[in-house]
Design an enzyme around this catalytic site. Structure first.
Site, PDB file in Angstrom:
ATOM      1  N   GLN A 144      12.364   6.342  11.644  1.00  0.00           N
ATOM      2  CA  GLN A 144      11.405   6.845  12.627  1.00  0.00           C
ATOM      3  C   GLN A 144      10.072   7.091  11.949  1.00  0.00           C
ATOM      4  O   GLN A 144       9.104   7.446  12.602  1.00  0.00           O
ATOM      5  CB  GLN A 144      11.890   8.176  13.216  1.00  0.00           C
ATOM      6  CG  GLN A 144      13.240   8.117  13.879  1.00  0.00           C
ATOM      7  CD  GLN A 144      13.711   9.520  14.256  1.00  0.00           C
ATOM      8  OE1 GLN A 144      13.377  10.040  15.300  1.00  0.00           O
ATOM      9  NE2 GLN A 144      14.476  10.134  13.387  1.00  0.00           N
ATOM     10  N   ALA A 157      11.304  12.236   9.525  1.00  0.00           N
ATOM     11  CA  ALA A 157      10.212  12.833   8.750  1.00  0.00           C
ATOM     12  C   ALA A 157      10.720  13.677   7.573  1.00  0.00           C
ATOM     13  O   ALA A 157      10.026  13.831   6.567  1.00  0.00           O
ATOM     14  CB  ALA A 157       9.349  13.687   9.663  1.00  0.00           C
ATOM     15  N   ILE A 177      17.378  16.580   0.899  1.00  0.00           N
ATOM     16  CA  ILE A 177      17.808  15.177   0.858  1.00  0.00           C
ATOM     17  C   ILE A 177      17.751  14.594  -0.553  1.00  0.00           C
ATOM     18  O   ILE A 177      18.693  13.945  -1.007  1.00  0.00           O
ATOM     19  CB  ILE A 177      16.925  14.341   1.803  1.00  0.00           C
ATOM     20  CG1 ILE A 177      17.187  14.761   3.241  1.00  0.00           C
ATOM     21  CG2 ILE A 177      17.179  12.847   1.629  1.00  0.00           C
ATOM     22  CD1 ILE A 177      16.102  14.373   4.209  1.00  0.00           C
ATOM     23  N   HIS A 229       9.120   3.533  15.159  1.00  0.00           N
ATOM     24  CA  HIS A 229       7.891   4.148  15.675  1.00  0.00           C
ATOM     25  C   HIS A 229       6.642   3.566  15.024  1.00  0.00           C
ATOM     26  O   HIS A 229       5.582   4.171  15.057  1.00  0.00           O
ATOM     27  CB  HIS A 229       7.937   5.665  15.492  1.00  0.00           C
ATOM     28  CG  HIS A 229       9.033   6.316  16.281  1.00  0.00           C
ATOM     29  ND1 HIS A 229       9.541   7.565  16.005  1.00  0.00           N
ATOM     30  CD2 HIS A 229       9.722   5.870  17.361  1.00  0.00           C
ATOM     31  CE1 HIS A 229      10.500   7.855  16.875  1.00  0.00           C
ATOM     32  NE2 HIS A 229      10.638   6.848  17.693  1.00  0.00           N
TER      33      HIS A 229
HETATM   34  P1  NAD Z   1      11.287  16.176  12.783  1.00  0.00           P
HETATM   35  O1  NAD Z   1      10.061  16.786  12.210  1.00  0.00           O
HETATM   36  O2  NAD Z   1      11.592  16.399  14.206  1.00  0.00           O
HETATM   37  O3  NAD Z   1      12.537  16.706  11.957  1.00  0.00           O
HETATM   38  C1  NAD Z   1      12.580  16.655  10.564  1.00  0.00           C
HETATM   39  C2  NAD Z   1      13.849  17.351  10.114  1.00  0.00           C
HETATM   40  O4  NAD Z   1      13.954  17.172   8.720  1.00  0.00           O
HETATM   41  C3  NAD Z   1      13.854  18.844  10.391  1.00  0.00           C
HETATM   42  O5  NAD Z   1      14.993  19.156  11.160  1.00  0.00           O
HETATM   43  C4  NAD Z   1      13.903  19.486   8.996  1.00  0.00           C
HETATM   44  O6  NAD Z   1      14.805  20.554   8.939  1.00  0.00           O
HETATM   45  C5  NAD Z   1      14.426  18.371   8.132  1.00  0.00           C
HETATM   46  N1  NAD Z   1      13.901  18.367   6.768  1.00  0.00           N
HETATM   47  C6  NAD Z   1      12.610  18.466   6.375  1.00  0.00           C
HETATM   48  N2  NAD Z   1      12.518  18.330   5.045  1.00  0.00           N
HETATM   49  C7  NAD Z   1      13.780  18.166   4.578  1.00  0.00           C
HETATM   50  C8  NAD Z   1      14.332  17.978   3.285  1.00  0.00           C
HETATM   51  N3  NAD Z   1      13.562  17.909   2.202  1.00  0.00           N
HETATM   52  N4  NAD Z   1      15.690  17.864   3.184  1.00  0.00           N
HETATM   53  C9  NAD Z   1      16.478  17.920   4.284  1.00  0.00           C
HETATM   54  N5  NAD Z   1      16.003  18.075   5.518  1.00  0.00           N
HETATM   55  C10 NAD Z   1      14.671  18.197   5.671  1.00  0.00           C
HETATM   56  O7  NAD Z   1      11.274  14.651  12.409  1.00  0.00           O
HETATM   57  P2  NAD Z   1      11.905  13.392  13.169  1.00  0.00           P
HETATM   58  O8  NAD Z   1      13.259  13.694  13.676  1.00  0.00           O
HETATM   59  O9  NAD Z   1      11.680  12.242  12.266  1.00  0.00           O
HETATM   60  O10 NAD Z   1      10.979  13.199  14.459  1.00  0.00           O
HETATM   61  C11 NAD Z   1       9.612  13.294  14.325  1.00  0.00           C
HETATM   62  C12 NAD Z   1       8.799  12.089  14.759  1.00  0.00           C
HETATM   63  O11 NAD Z   1       7.572  12.260  14.084  1.00  0.00           O
HETATM   64  C13 NAD Z   1       9.301  10.770  14.312  1.00  0.00           C
HETATM   65  O12 NAD Z   1       9.372   9.986  15.420  1.00  0.00           O
HETATM   66  C14 NAD Z   1       8.241  10.180  13.359  1.00  0.00           C
HETATM   67  O13 NAD Z   1       7.725   9.003  13.923  1.00  0.00           O
HETATM   68  C15 NAD Z   1       7.127  11.160  13.349  1.00  0.00           C
HETATM   69  N6  NAD Z   1       6.698  11.677  12.029  1.00  0.00           N
HETATM   70  C16 NAD Z   1       6.708  10.874  10.940  1.00  0.00           C
HETATM   71  C17 NAD Z   1       6.318  11.352   9.691  1.00  0.00           C
HETATM   72  C18 NAD Z   1       6.350  10.408   8.515  1.00  0.00           C
HETATM   73  O14 NAD Z   1       6.243   9.208   8.706  1.00  0.00           O
HETATM   74  N7  NAD Z   1       6.554  10.904   7.292  1.00  0.00           N
HETATM   75  C19 NAD Z   1       5.914  12.682   9.549  1.00  0.00           C
HETATM   76  C20 NAD Z   1       5.900  13.506  10.702  1.00  0.00           C
HETATM   77  C21 NAD Z   1       6.310  12.965  11.922  1.00  0.00           C
END
Ligand code: NAD
Ligand code: ZN
Length: 251
Positions: free
Chosen positions: A103, A26, A240, A123
């Site tokens: 994911q 995410a 990122i 996912h």
């Molecule tokens: P997570 O929310 O657990 O972790 C996201 C990580 O990204 C955090 O540790 C955070 O510090 C880091 N982060 C956020 N913005 C950042 C940036 N700009 N630069 C660097 N690091 C950054 O997400 P996850 O590990 O993907 O797990 C969450 C689950 O939720 C996944 O399985 C996914 O399916 C789902 N999800 C998806 C979305 C999406 O599709 N965009 C959004 C929310 C959740």
């Protein structure tokens, strides 16, 4: 190892690698305006997840699931790929990255131009819905109009099965083919790059470990610490888009 000159280090590792797998969470999409789950203020601090068996068992759980999904629709619809997505796309086009394991459910890697067959969605995808029984596809905008009129999303008009976003909920089985493909690609790579994942959701978070155990180098770019930082060859606690954009030479 932590690095002060992260983008340059990452550029060097990319130059040395032949088969790179990118693994996204995410965090790569927060710069597109989609909140993640586990950052401070992330979605899990606002609501608890609805498990798959609750969705199957209760009309109220289904309604709540859809209410949450439609509440996010304007954000998902407006979201466009950011510098991080564009840099990953550039690496795929250069033939450097053989596969993007994600994911994420937002479809932004595909929107950024990466061919479908280079993306593994662990996912699923929330930009459309399917019938859980027969697989018939439904569009979110159509379902939303019905939900706003009737207060519920109706069952599948082909087979009366439950209609749900094409995502994998907590407690729902992982997609077998996607898992197999992710495993194969992970075992074939010599560099595995994690972008924006807290690496706590399993089995997805197992892939970086498999890559490392199999001899690949492991890079983690994530704002916050992750449980796998200690086994990584390079850890960048940095944004990122700018980090990868600079390493790859993409704006
Ligand atoms: P997570 O929310 O657990 O972790 C996201 C990580 O990204 C955090 O540790 C955070 O510090 C880091 N982060 C956020 N913005 C950042 C940036 N700009 N630069 C660097 N690091 C950054 O997400 P996850 O590990 O993907 O797990 C969450 C689950 O939720 C996944 O399985 C996914 O399916 C789902 N999800 C998806 C979305 C999406 O599709 N965009 C959004 C929310 C959740
Ligand atoms: Zn059906």
């Amino acid at each position: 190892m932590q690095s002060a000159n992260g983008a340059a280090e990452l550029k060097r590792l990319l130059a040395e690698a032949k088969h790179v797998v990118v693994f996204t969470g995410a965090g790569i999409s927060t710069e597109s305006g989609i909140p993640d789950f586990r950052s401070p203020g992330g979605i899990w601090q606002q609501m608890t997840p609805i498990y798959f068996d609750e969705f199957l068992a209760s009309q109220e759980a289904r309604n709540e699931t859809w209410r949450r999904r439609f509440a996010m629709q304007d954000i998902f619809k407006a979201a466009a790929p950011n510098r991080g997505h564009r840099a990953v796309d550039a690496l795929v086009r250069r033939g450097k990255v053989s596969c993007v394991i994600t994911q994420n459910i937002d479809g932004l890697h595909e929107t950024s131009g990466i061919p479908r067959d280079k993306i593994v969605e662990l996912h699923g995808n929330t930009t459309y819905a399917t019938c859980l029984d027969c697989g018939e596809r439904y569009e979110i905008a159509d379902l939303r109009a019905i939900f706003e009129r009737d207060g519920a999303v109706p069952p599948c008009d082909k087979c009366l099965g439950h209609v749900k976003t094409a995502t994998v909920s907590f407690g729902q089985a992982m997609p077998v083919l996607a898992m197999q493909r992710a495993q194969q690609e992970t075992l074939a790579c010599d560099l595995f790059i994690v972008l924006g994942s807290s690496l706590v959701v399993y089995p997805a978070a197992g892939f970086p470990q498999i890559a490392k155990e199999n001899g690949a180098r492991l890079v983690i770019v994530n704002r916050e610490e992750t449980p796998l930082d200690r086994i990584a060859d390079l850890v960048l606690h940095a944004p990122i888009g700018d980090t990868l954009g600079e390493a790859v030479g993409v704006n």
